[in-house]
Structures are given as C-alpha cells and as structure tokens.
Motif scaffolding. Structure first.
Motif, PDB file in Angstrom:
ATOM      1  N   GLY A  53       0.768  -1.227  -0.033  1.00 48.90           N
ATOM      2  CA  GLY A  53      -0.201   0.317   0.054  1.00 48.90           C
ATOM      3  C   GLY A  53       1.127   1.492  -0.360  1.00 48.90           C
ATOM      4  O   GLY A  53       0.762   2.147  -0.769  1.00 48.90           O
ATOM      5  N   ASP A  54       2.321   1.409   0.436  1.00 53.86           N
ATOM      6  CA  ASP A  54       2.799   2.530   0.991  1.00 53.86           C
ATOM      7  C   ASP A  54       3.846   2.453  -0.456  1.00 53.86           C
ATOM      8  O   ASP A  54       3.789   3.531  -0.707  1.00 53.86           O
ATOM      9  N   ALA A  64       2.355   1.643  -3.257  1.00 54.73           N
ATOM     10  CA  ALA A  64       1.391   2.271  -4.819  1.00 54.73           C
ATOM     11  C   ALA A  64       1.534   3.651  -4.185  1.00 54.73           C
ATOM     12  O   ALA A  64       1.462   4.659  -5.101  1.00 54.73           O
ATOM     13  N   ALA A  65       1.259   3.823  -3.261  1.00 56.53           N
ATOM     14  CA  ALA A  65       0.675   5.396  -2.585  1.00 56.53           C
ATOM     15  C   ALA A  65       1.552   6.761  -2.555  1.00 56.53           C
ATOM     16  O   ALA A  65       1.785   7.331  -3.225  1.00 56.53           O
ATOM     17  N   LEU A  85       0.753   7.929  -6.637  1.00 60.23           N
ATOM     18  CA  LEU A  85      -0.094   7.480  -6.393  1.00 60.23           C
ATOM     19  C   LEU A  85      -1.809   8.301  -6.059  1.00 60.23           C
ATOM     20  O   LEU A  85      -2.854   8.066  -6.737  1.00 60.23           O
ATOM     21  N   TYR A 145      -3.257   8.481  -1.860  1.00 53.70           N
ATOM     22  CA  TYR A 145      -3.760   7.204  -1.128  1.00 53.70           C
ATOM     23  C   TYR A 145      -5.768   6.922  -2.001  1.00 53.70           C
ATOM     24  O   TYR A 145      -5.863   5.734  -1.810  1.00 53.70           O
ATOM     25  N   SER A 167      -4.990   5.036  -5.023  1.00 52.20           N
ATOM     26  CA  SER A 167      -4.337   3.826  -4.720  1.00 52.20           C
ATOM     27  C   SER A 167      -5.882   2.291  -4.128  1.00 52.20           C
ATOM     28  O   SER A 167      -5.696   1.489  -4.243  1.00 52.20           O
ATOM     29  N   LEU A 203      -7.891   1.250  -6.605  1.00 55.49           N
ATOM     30  CA  LEU A 203      -6.661   0.217  -7.578  1.00 55.49           C
ATOM     31  C   LEU A 203      -7.324  -1.036  -6.541  1.00 55.49           C
ATOM     32  O   LEU A 203      -7.142  -1.887  -7.610  1.00 55.49           O
ATOM     33  N   PHE A 204      -6.994  -0.635  -5.815  1.00 53.88           N
ATOM     34  CA  PHE A 204      -7.159  -2.442  -4.182  1.00 53.88           C
ATOM     35  C   PHE A 204      -8.323  -2.875  -5.138  1.00 53.88           C
ATOM     36  O   PHE A 204      -9.046  -4.808  -4.539  1.00 53.88           O
ATOM     37  N   PRO A 226      -4.112  -3.640   1.896  1.00 51.17           N
ATOM     38  CA  PRO A 226      -3.537  -2.578   0.957  1.00 51.17           C
ATOM     39  C   PRO A 226      -4.634  -1.400   1.304  1.00 51.17           C
ATOM     40  O   PRO A 226      -4.385  -0.219   1.503  1.00 51.17           O
ATOM     41  N   THR A 277      -4.328   2.471   2.549  1.00 50.76           N
ATOM     42  CA  THR A 277      -4.487   3.366   2.170  1.00 50.76           C
ATOM     43  C   THR A 277      -6.066   4.386   2.552  1.00 50.76           C
ATOM     44  O   THR A 277      -6.016   4.996   2.201  1.00 50.76           O
ATOM     45  N   TRP A 334      -5.435   7.153   4.143  1.00 49.48           N
ATOM     46  CA  TRP A 334      -6.047   8.722   3.112  1.00 49.48           C
ATOM     47  C   TRP A 334      -7.181  10.164   3.922  1.00 49.48           C
ATOM     48  O   TRP A 334      -7.642  11.105   3.847  1.00 49.48           O
TER      49      TRP A 334
END
Length: 273
Positions: A161-162, A164-165, A170, A172, A175, A178-179, A210, A214, A218
C-alpha cells in the motif's frame, strides 16, 4: 467469497477456531481492522511520541498475550478472534514500518520479501496439511499456519500500500480505488468464472490489507498530504467503535457460525451475505 471444504465427520466445525460462514460482515470488519492497524500504529508511534521501537515492543507483547488466549480457546470466540486480528494488523504494520524507517529497507524490497515469506508459508502449510481452507483450522498446528499467514498478509499489504500510494505517487484515494478494483475482479473470478474458492478467498484477504492501509492514510492524513484530515485518533476511534458493534452483533446472532450441513462427506459452505 464463498469457501467450500468437505467435512471430515459430523460436527467437525464445532472445533474450528475461525469464522465458519464468511459473510459481508467478515469483510467489513477485516477492512476496518486493517485500517485501524495503520492508523493506530501511527497514532501510538507519532502522535503519542512513543516511537517505533517502544510502540513495537508494547504492541508485540500485547499481541502475543491475546494470541496465546486465542490459541488456548477451545472454540471460536468472536471478540477474541477479532481482537487478535486487529492486534496482528498493528504488529504487521509496525514490522513494515521498522524495516522502512529504522533499517532503511526500500519499499520495493520489503514488499518482495514479504511476498516471498507469504508464498513460503502457504507452501509449507500446503506441504504439511494439504489444505489451505479456513474451514480446516481445527488443530493448533493449522491455526499456527493460519496466524503466520495473516501476519505476512498484513506486513505485505502495508508495504504494498505504501509502495503504491507514496513511492509510486499514486496517492491514497487512487490506490484505494485500485486495490478495491482488484478485489472486485477477484470476486468476479469466483462468482462468474467459478475460480477456486480457497484461492479467491486468500487473494481477497491479501488485497484487503493494502486497501485498508490506504483508506486509513486517506482518512487520517491532512489535506496537504492528500488525505481528509480526520487524524489517526479520530479514524481509529471511529473504526474501533464500528468493529465493536459488528462483533457484538455477530456474537448475538451467530451468523458467522451457522452450518449448512453436518453429514459425513458433505460440503459445508460459507457465503458473502
């Protein structure tokens, strides 16, 4: 997602130490527990100024105590099970944070390491028991594999998660979308294309980490960092109260403990709702 496993004998599920019927409530609590893992770890380490080392030590000791109680229990106890999940979420987050912040391990490396650790755990579990279904968690050995797997899913989810974000920038919200989309595709694979129940369950379980991480960032991060500014304390309190309410509901209704069949060789199943 629906899981199915053949029953070994009548009444087999009475000894299972985890939720038997996987309902929507299971996934809601799981996602919120992962969010709490992210926000509570940040609140203790940063907002209360305990630091990563002290927070990790305290939460690990607390987790070990609760896990011991869970392992010694003779049956599934909703509040004890979900308390264990929530605490292992915090410990998994701290494991990744220590590697990143204390030891300087890059997020791509920690993500890869935890992915390999998770795959190795699945492989050893399968080699030993030939069954990865959560409906088979009725012995101390299988429960040990189960909790080791969950620990690595939380650590992997935090790192992923970290990555990606933050590392891939990307953000929060994107991301989380997406997840969440990946979880929706996993559900479609099961419901529409009849993919393996056990495989899709574990894929969804891994992805909720994740997603929750995220979401937690967020909700809690200030607007300048791409969040909603609810703060780690506010987000943690909100989700903990909601988790408590849902666990009380499940304890009262036993909706996650109902059996669909009990005859030898029959198939017991769990549903999303």
């Amino acid at each position: 997602m629906q899981n199915a496993v053949k029953a070994a004998q009548p009444g087999w599920a009475l000894a299972v130490k985890v939720p038997v019927v996987i309902t929507l409530y299971f996934w809601l609590i799981k996602i919120m527990a992962t969010t709490v893992g992210e926000t509570a770890a940040d609140y203790l380490a940063v907002d209360l100024h305990l630091g990563l080392v002290a927070t990790s030590a305290v939460m690990t000791l607390l987790f070990i105590g609760v896990l011991t109680a869970q392992m010694r229990a003779s049956r599934y106890v909703p509040w004890l099970y979900w308390l264990t999940v929530t605490l292992i979420s915090v410990v998994g987050t701290l494991l990744t944070d220590n590697l990143t912040d204390q030891l300087g391990v890059p997020l791509p490396v920690s993500t890869a390491l935890f992915a390999l650790a998770l795959l190795a755990t699945f492989a050893i579990w399968w080699g030993s028991e030939h069954d990865l279904s959560i409906h088979s968690i009725a012995t101390p050995k299988r429960e040990g594999f189960y909790w080791a797997t969950i620990l690595f899913t939380f650590a992997l989810g935090t790192a992923g998660g970290d990555l990606a974000a933050e590392r891939l920038q990307l953000g929060y919200a994107l991301s989380a979308l997406l997840f969440g989309g990946a979880i929706a595709l996993t559900a479609a694979a099961y419901y529409l294309f009849k993919a393996s129940a056990v495989t899709t369950f574990w894929v969804a379980y891994i992805l909720t980490r994740p997603l929750g991480a995220t979401l937690g960032d967020w909700l809690s991060k200030p607007g300048a960092e791409g969040g909603l500014g609810l703060g780690t304390m506010g987000t943690s309190a909100l989700f903990l109260v909601t988790i408590l309410a849902l666990v009380i509901y499940l304890t009262a209704t036993r909706r996650d403990q109902l059996q669909r069949s009990s005859s030898p060789g029959s198939t017991a199943s769990s549903t999303l709702s």
